[in-house]
Write a protein that holds these residues in place. Structure first.
Motif, PDB file in Angstrom:
ATOM      1  N   SER A  70      -6.465  15.500  -5.376  1.00 30.52           N
ATOM      2  CA  SER A  70      -5.070  15.046  -5.419  1.00 30.52           C
ATOM      3  C   SER A  70      -4.961  13.651  -6.028  1.00 30.52           C
ATOM      4  O   SER A  70      -4.066  13.382  -6.834  1.00 30.52           O
ATOM      5  CB  SER A  70      -4.445  15.046  -4.022  1.00 30.52           C
ATOM      6  N   ALA A  71      -5.868  12.780  -5.650  1.00 30.89           N
ATOM      7  CA  ALA A  71      -5.854  11.425  -6.207  1.00 30.89           C
ATOM      8  C   ALA A  71      -6.128  11.454  -7.703  1.00 30.89           C
ATOM      9  O   ALA A  71      -5.510  10.706  -8.474  1.00 30.89           O
ATOM     10  CB  ALA A  71      -6.871  10.550  -5.491  1.00 30.89           C
ATOM     11  N   ARG A  72      -7.029  12.325  -8.128  1.00 29.27           N
ATOM     12  CA  ARG A  72      -7.328  12.454  -9.560  1.00 29.27           C
ATOM     13  C   ARG A  72      -6.091  12.953 -10.309  1.00 29.27           C
ATOM     14  O   ARG A  72      -5.780  12.474 -11.399  1.00 29.27           O
ATOM     15  CB  ARG A  72      -8.506  13.397  -9.772  1.00 29.27           C
ATOM     16  N   LEU A  73      -5.363  13.893  -9.725  1.00 31.87           N
ATOM     17  CA  LEU A  73      -4.138  14.396 -10.350  1.00 31.87           C
ATOM     18  C   LEU A  73      -3.121  13.261 -10.526  1.00 31.87           C
ATOM     19  O   LEU A  73      -2.541  13.108 -11.597  1.00 31.87           O
ATOM     20  CB  LEU A  73      -3.529  15.519  -9.509  1.00 31.87           C
ATOM     21  N   ARG A  91      -0.098  11.646   4.084  1.00 35.53           N
ATOM     22  CA  ARG A  91       0.534  11.133   5.300  1.00 35.53           C
ATOM     23  C   ARG A  91       0.105  11.981   6.488  1.00 35.53           C
ATOM     24  O   ARG A  91      -0.076  13.186   6.369  1.00 35.53           O
ATOM     25  CB  ARG A  91       2.049  11.160   5.153  1.00 35.53           C
ATOM     26  N   ASP A  92      -0.021  11.325   7.611  1.00 27.51           N
ATOM     27  CA  ASP A  92      -0.353  11.995   8.866  1.00 27.51           C
ATOM     28  C   ASP A  92      -1.658  12.788   8.790  1.00 27.51           C
ATOM     29  O   ASP A  92      -1.809  13.817   9.442  1.00 27.51           O
ATOM     30  CB  ASP A  92       0.795  12.914   9.313  1.00 27.51           C
ATOM     31  N   GLY A  93      -2.592  12.338   7.955  1.00 26.29           N
ATOM     32  CA  GLY A  93      -3.897  12.976   7.872  1.00 26.29           C
ATOM     33  C   GLY A  93      -3.916  14.319   7.182  1.00 26.29           C
ATOM     34  O   GLY A  93      -4.884  15.055   7.272  1.00 26.29           O
ATOM     35  N   ARG A  94      -2.839  14.659   6.479  1.00 27.42           N
ATOM     36  CA  ARG A  94      -2.762  15.959   5.800  1.00 27.42           C
ATOM     37  C   ARG A  94      -2.756  15.768   4.293  1.00 27.42           C
ATOM     38  O   ARG A  94      -2.243  14.777   3.775  1.00 27.42           O
ATOM     39  CB  ARG A  94      -1.499  16.698   6.222  1.00 27.42           C
ATOM     40  N   GLU A  95      -3.318  16.748   3.613  1.00 25.48           N
ATOM     41  CA  GLU A  95      -3.266  16.753   2.153  1.00 25.48           C
ATOM     42  C   GLU A  95      -1.805  16.692   1.718  1.00 25.48           C
ATOM     43  O   GLU A  95      -0.933  17.286   2.363  1.00 25.48           O
ATOM     44  CB  GLU A  95      -3.877  18.047   1.604  1.00 25.48           C
ATOM     45  N   PRO A  96      -1.520  15.993   0.638  1.00 25.92           N
ATOM     46  CA  PRO A  96      -0.129  15.906   0.195  1.00 25.92           C
ATOM     47  C   PRO A  96       0.371  17.248  -0.336  1.00 25.92           C
ATOM     48  O   PRO A  96      -0.357  17.968  -1.005  1.00 25.92           O
ATOM     49  CB  PRO A  96      -0.176  14.857  -0.913  1.00 25.92           C
ATOM     50  N   SER A  97       1.611  17.559  -0.001  1.00 26.06           N
ATOM     51  CA  SER A  97       2.244  18.779  -0.506  1.00 26.06           C
ATOM     52  C   SER A  97       2.611  18.549  -1.972  1.00 26.06           C
ATOM     53  O   SER A  97       2.640  17.407  -2.450  1.00 26.06           O
ATOM     54  CB  SER A  97       3.496  19.085   0.302  1.00 26.06           C
ATOM     55  N   GLN A 146       0.848  -1.180   0.000  1.00 24.13           N
ATOM     56  CA  GLN A 146       0.000   0.000   0.000  1.00 24.13           C
ATOM     57  C   GLN A 146       0.888   1.236   0.000  1.00 24.13           C
ATOM     58  O   GLN A 146       1.689   1.422   0.910  1.00 24.13           O
ATOM     59  CB  GLN A 146      -0.879  -0.055   1.256  1.00 24.13           C
ATOM     60  N   ILE A 147       0.748   2.069  -1.003  1.00 23.12           N
ATOM     61  CA  ILE A 147       1.556   3.285  -1.118  1.00 23.12           C
ATOM     62  C   ILE A 147       0.642   4.479  -0.823  1.00 23.12           C
ATOM     63  O   ILE A 147      -0.225   4.816  -1.629  1.00 23.12           O
ATOM     64  CB  ILE A 147       2.171   3.409  -2.526  1.00 23.12           C
ATOM     65  N   PRO A 148       0.801   5.110   0.346  1.00 26.30           N
ATOM     66  CA  PRO A 148      -0.107   6.215   0.693  1.00 26.30           C
ATOM     67  C   PRO A 148       0.228   7.489  -0.079  1.00 26.30           C
ATOM     68  O   PRO A 148       1.392   7.809  -0.306  1.00 26.30           O
ATOM     69  CB  PRO A 148       0.126   6.412   2.185  1.00 26.30           C
ATOM     70  N   ILE A 149      -0.818   8.199  -0.473  1.00 28.88           N
ATOM     71  CA  ILE A 149      -0.643   9.488  -1.149  1.00 28.88           C
ATOM     72  C   ILE A 149      -0.583  10.604  -0.114  1.00 28.88           C
ATOM     73  O   ILE A 149       0.161  11.553  -0.257  1.00 28.88           O
ATOM     74  CB  ILE A 149      -1.780   9.734  -2.164  1.00 28.88           C
ATOM     75  N   SER A 165       5.520  18.577  -3.273  1.00 32.63           N
ATOM     76  CA  SER A 165       6.687  17.691  -3.358  1.00 32.63           C
ATOM     77  C   SER A 165       6.298  16.244  -3.074  1.00 32.63           C
ATOM     78  O   SER A 165       6.841  15.325  -3.699  1.00 32.63           O
ATOM     79  CB  SER A 165       7.802  18.146  -2.413  1.00 32.63           C
ATOM     80  N   MET A 166       5.358  16.015  -2.150  1.00 31.77           N
ATOM     81  CA  MET A 166       4.877  14.651  -1.896  1.00 31.77           C
ATOM     82  C   MET A 166       4.174  14.101  -3.132  1.00 31.77           C
ATOM     83  O   MET A 166       4.375  12.934  -3.501  1.00 31.77           O
ATOM     84  CB  MET A 166       3.940  14.619  -0.691  1.00 31.77           C
ATOM     85  N   LEU A 167       3.348  14.931  -3.763  1.00 25.05           N
ATOM     86  CA  LEU A 167       2.660  14.489  -4.978  1.00 25.05           C
ATOM     87  C   LEU A 167       3.665  14.152  -6.070  1.00 25.05           C
ATOM     88  O   LEU A 167       3.521  13.145  -6.770  1.00 25.05           O
ATOM     89  CB  LEU A 167       1.690  15.564  -5.471  1.00 25.05           C
ATOM     90  N   ARG A 168       4.683  14.982  -6.214  1.00 26.25           N
ATOM     91  CA  ARG A 168       5.728  14.726  -7.214  1.00 26.25           C
ATOM     92  C   ARG A 168       6.400  13.386  -6.943  1.00 26.25           C
ATOM     93  O   ARG A 168       6.606  12.587  -7.855  1.00 26.25           O
ATOM     94  CB  ARG A 168       6.753  15.858  -7.216  1.00 26.25           C
ATOM     95  N   ASP A 169       6.714  13.116  -5.684  1.00 24.82           N
ATOM     96  CA  ASP A 169       7.368  11.853  -5.323  1.00 24.82           C
ATOM     97  C   ASP A 169       6.464  10.650  -5.595  1.00 24.82           C
ATOM     98  O   ASP A 169       6.920   9.624  -6.107  1.00 24.82           O
ATOM     99  CB  ASP A 169       7.788  11.868  -3.853  1.00 24.82           C
ATOM    100  N   VAL A 170       5.190  10.768  -5.242  1.00 24.80           N
ATOM    101  CA  VAL A 170       4.248   9.667  -5.466  1.00 24.80           C
ATOM    102  C   VAL A 170       4.070   9.408  -6.963  1.00 24.80           C
ATOM    103  O   VAL A 170       4.065   8.263  -7.417  1.00 24.80           O
ATOM    104  CB  VAL A 170       2.887   9.963  -4.792  1.00 24.80           C
TER     105      VAL A 170
END
Length: 145
Positions: A108-111, A73-79, A68-71, A81-86
């Motif tokens: 974010s998931a749609r992106l 983390r810690d209950g916050r919308e991905p930044s 499972q690869i979370p988009i 840079s996090m989106l870029r990494d995912v």
């Protein structure tokens, strides 16, 4: 684990003990059926990675050998840079699937889906009809190779 839950609930709610005992067999049968189905699905798969907005399937992933690869983390919308990494990881590893719970913001998931070509699927793991929600997740997992 289920007998412990049954006994604890019956002890906590003595007025509902008979109902709890009567429904226990049905719940046990449902859980065992889902377990057997998940074992069969997972056994024949080589690609067992999926992304998920909020890591709601942690135990399913652990118990049946999925990653499972979370988009988020810690209950916050991905930044950004996090989106870029995912997105980068998903492209590199060819992750074909993204789960998102219906109650979460889907943008974010749609992106990530648009950028990677991964299929985006809304799920209901906390639905009142938990069995139906799990059956839907199993049907989607069957599509993994």
């Amino acid at each position: 684990f289920l007998p412990v839950i049954k006994d604890a609930l019956a002890g906590k709610y003595p007025g509902l003990e008979q109902l709890i005992v009567n429904r226990y067999k049905e719940l046990y049968d449902d859980v065992m059926w889902l377990h057997i189905e998940l074992e069969e699905v997972a056994e024949g798969q080589k690609e067992k990675k999926f992304m998920i907005f909020h890591p709601a399937l942690t135990y399913l992933a652990r118990d049946y050998g999925y990653e499972q690869i979370p988009i988020e983390r810690d209950g916050r919308e991905p930044s950004p840079s996090m989106l870029r990494d995912v997105i980068s990881r998903s492209r590199d590893e060819g992750v074909p699937l993204i789960f998102i719970q219906e109650e979460f913001d889907i943008r974010s998931a749609r992106l990530v889906s648009e950028e990677t070509g991964a299929r985006l699927v809304q799920i209901r793991p906390l639905d009142y009809d938990w069995v139906a929600g799990m059956e839907e997740i199993i049907e989607v997992l069957k599509e993994l190779k």
